[in-house]
Design a protein around this motif. Structure first.
Motif, PDB file in Angstrom:
ATOM      1  N   MET A   1      36.475  36.050  22.538  1.00 37.23           N
ATOM      2  CA  MET A   1      35.976  37.138  23.490  1.00 37.23           C
ATOM      3  C   MET A   1      37.126  37.121  24.469  1.00 37.23           C
ATOM      4  N   ASP A   2      37.384  38.228  25.230  1.00 34.66           N
ATOM      5  CA  ASP A   2      38.336  38.190  26.046  1.00 34.66           C
ATOM      6  C   ASP A   2      37.303  38.569  27.397  1.00 34.66           C
ATOM      7  N   LEU A   3      36.643  37.406  27.923  1.00 33.33           N
ATOM      8  CA  LEU A   3      35.734  37.604  29.101  1.00 33.33           C
ATOM      9  C   LEU A   3      35.929  36.514  29.942  1.00 33.33           C
ATOM     10  N   PRO A   4      36.721  36.684  30.794  1.00 27.36           N
ATOM     11  CA  PRO A   4      37.241  35.363  31.680  1.00 27.36           C
ATOM     12  C   PRO A   4      35.937  34.938  32.443  1.00 27.36           C
ATOM     13  N   ARG A   5      35.092  36.153  32.846  1.00 24.43           N
ATOM     14  CA  ARG A   5      33.802  35.827  34.103  1.00 24.43           C
ATOM     15  C   ARG A   5      32.721  36.610  33.411  1.00 24.43           C
ATOM     16  N   LEU A   6      31.528  36.051  33.550  1.00 22.10           N
ATOM     17  CA  LEU A   6      30.328  36.913  33.283  1.00 22.10           C
ATOM     18  C   LEU A   6      29.138  36.379  34.308  1.00 22.10           C
ATOM     19  N   HIS A   7      29.161  36.823  35.257  1.00 19.18           N
ATOM     20  CA  HIS A   7      28.283  36.783  36.419  1.00 19.18           C
ATOM     21  C   HIS A   7      26.972  37.804  36.169  1.00 19.18           C
ATOM     22  N   VAL A   8      25.903  37.305  35.804  1.00 18.51           N
ATOM     23  CA  VAL A   8      24.774  38.139  35.433  1.00 18.51           C
ATOM     24  C   VAL A   8      23.525  37.856  36.815  1.00 18.51           C
ATOM     25  N   LEU A   9      23.140  38.909  37.097  1.00 20.74           N
ATOM     26  CA  LEU A   9      21.858  38.966  38.088  1.00 20.74           C
ATOM     27  C   LEU A   9      20.828  39.557  37.375  1.00 20.74           C
ATOM     28  N   LEU A  10      19.858  38.743  37.264  1.00 25.68           N
ATOM     29  CA  LEU A  10      18.511  39.359  36.845  1.00 25.68           C
ATOM     30  C   LEU A  10      17.763  39.685  38.103  1.00 25.68           C
ATOM     31  N   VAL A  11      17.266  41.007  38.149  1.00 23.25           N
ATOM     32  CA  VAL A  11      16.526  41.567  39.301  1.00 23.25           C
ATOM     33  C   VAL A  11      14.963  41.646  38.819  1.00 23.25           C
ATOM     34  N   CYS A  12      14.085  41.337  39.637  1.00 21.58           N
ATOM     35  CA  CYS A  12      12.714  41.292  39.206  1.00 21.58           C
ATOM     36  C   CYS A  12      11.872  41.625  40.357  1.00 21.58           C
ATOM     37  N   ASN A  13      10.657  41.398  40.416  1.00 23.95           N
ATOM     38  CA  ASN A  13       9.671  41.569  41.441  1.00 23.95           C
ATOM     39  C   ASN A  13       9.854  40.236  42.519  1.00 23.95           C
ATOM     40  N   ALA A  16       9.347  34.878  39.164  1.00 27.53           N
ATOM     41  CA  ALA A  16       8.724  33.815  38.461  1.00 27.53           C
ATOM     42  C   ALA A  16       9.269  33.878  37.114  1.00 27.53           C
ATOM     43  N   SER A  17       8.831  34.690  36.321  1.00 27.88           N
ATOM     44  CA  SER A  17       8.918  34.773  34.878  1.00 27.88           C
ATOM     45  C   SER A  17      10.469  34.921  34.562  1.00 27.88           C
ATOM     46  N   THR A  18      11.174  35.621  35.518  1.00 29.73           N
ATOM     47  CA  THR A  18      12.574  35.836  35.403  1.00 29.73           C
ATOM     48  C   THR A  18      13.162  34.446  35.421  1.00 29.73           C
ATOM     49  N   GLY A  19      12.614  33.594  36.018  1.00 31.34           N
ATOM     50  CA  GLY A  19      13.364  32.274  36.261  1.00 31.34           C
ATOM     51  C   GLY A  19      13.625  31.511  34.945  1.00 31.34           C
ATOM     52  N   ILE A  20      12.362  31.713  34.138  1.00 32.37           N
ATOM     53  CA  ILE A  20      12.461  31.200  32.831  1.00 32.37           C
ATOM     54  C   ILE A  20      13.377  31.867  31.929  1.00 32.37           C
ATOM     55  N   MET A  21      13.698  33.105  32.127  1.00 36.47           N
ATOM     56  CA  MET A  21      14.449  33.905  31.342  1.00 36.47           C
ATOM     57  C   MET A  21      16.121  33.413  31.681  1.00 36.47           C
ATOM     58  N   VAL A  22      16.242  33.126  33.194  1.00 36.83           N
ATOM     59  CA  VAL A  22      17.580  32.710  33.544  1.00 36.83           C
ATOM     60  C   VAL A  22      17.724  31.274  32.781  1.00 36.83           C
ATOM     61  N   VAL A  40      30.555  31.474  33.369  1.00 37.64           N
ATOM     62  CA  VAL A  40      29.234  31.990  33.198  1.00 37.64           C
ATOM     63  C   VAL A  40      28.342  31.632  34.291  1.00 37.64           C
ATOM     64  N   LYS A  41      27.810  32.734  35.101  1.00 34.68           N
ATOM     65  CA  LYS A  41      26.738  32.461  36.135  1.00 34.68           C
ATOM     66  C   LYS A  41      25.710  33.332  36.021  1.00 34.68           C
ATOM     67  N   ILE A  42      24.687  32.684  35.737  1.00 34.92           N
ATOM     68  CA  ILE A  42      23.187  33.481  35.610  1.00 34.92           C
ATOM     69  C   ILE A  42      22.222  33.295  36.420  1.00 34.92           C
ATOM     70  N   ASP A  43      21.715  34.016  37.503  1.00 31.32           N
ATOM     71  CA  ASP A  43      20.855  34.063  38.440  1.00 31.32           C
ATOM     72  C   ASP A  43      19.889  34.998  38.521  1.00 31.32           C
ATOM     73  N   ALA A  44      18.647  34.909  39.229  1.00 31.80           N
ATOM     74  CA  ALA A  44      17.648  35.843  39.498  1.00 31.80           C
ATOM     75  C   ALA A  44      17.233  35.960  40.909  1.00 31.80           C
ATOM     76  N   ARG A  45      17.080  37.291  41.342  1.00 25.42           N
ATOM     77  CA  ARG A  45      16.855  37.522  42.667  1.00 25.42           C
ATOM     78  C   ARG A  45      15.651  38.599  42.652  1.00 25.42           C
ATOM     79  N   PRO A  46      14.935  38.810  43.926  1.00 24.55           N
ATOM     80  CA  PRO A  46      13.970  39.856  43.712  1.00 24.55           C
ATOM     81  C   PRO A  46      14.518  41.282  44.143  1.00 24.55           C
ATOM     82  N   ALA A  47      14.289  42.240  43.647  1.00 28.34           N
ATOM     83  CA  ALA A  47      14.757  43.452  43.660  1.00 28.34           C
ATOM     84  C   ALA A  47      15.173  43.794  45.230  1.00 28.34           C
TER      85      ALA A  47
END
Length: 113
Positions: A1-13, A16-22, A40-47
């Motif tokens: 896969m030609d994807l040099p970077r994948l920085h994903v931000l999960l946004v939730c309320n 807590a539950s999104t931390g498990i998903m991360v 790859v970077k995956i984080d969660a933050r409040p909306a």
């Protein structure tokens, strides 16, 4: 896969539950051969903090419990030219990090110029 970077931000309320998903998504990404050469970077933050962090990420995924905020969050993402999607309720409930990671990758790849 030609994807040099994948920085994903999960946004939730609250995060807590999104931390498990991360944690699950990070584990899957770490063990994925197709992402072996991808930063790859995956984080969660409040909306409410999206505006502060959106510029640092390639894609934003919002938890199904706050899908009613989608249009407001999309405006912020559009200002920064970042793709945004809503996590599937079933994938979220089953903590299916693999499907959610695939969703993030699809959004990034289809958003490319």
């Amino acid at each position: 896969m030609d994807l040099p970077r994948l920085h994903v931000l999960l946004v939730c309320n609250l995060g807590a539950s999104t931390g498990i998903m991360v944690a699950k998504m990070r584990e899957i990404a770490k063990n994925s051969q197709s992402l072996a050469n991808t930063d790859v970077k995956i984080d969660a933050r409040p909306a409410g903090e999206l505006r502060e962090y959106v510029a640092d990420y390639d894609v934003v995924l919002i938890g199904p419990q706050i899908k009613h905020l989608y249009e407001n969050l999309k405006k912020i993402c559009d200002e920064h030219n970042k793709p945004i999607g809503i996590i599937d309720t079933q994938d979220y409930g089953m903590v299916n990090g693999g499907n959610i990671l695939k969703q993030a990758i699809r959004l990034v790849l289809t958003h490319r110029p």
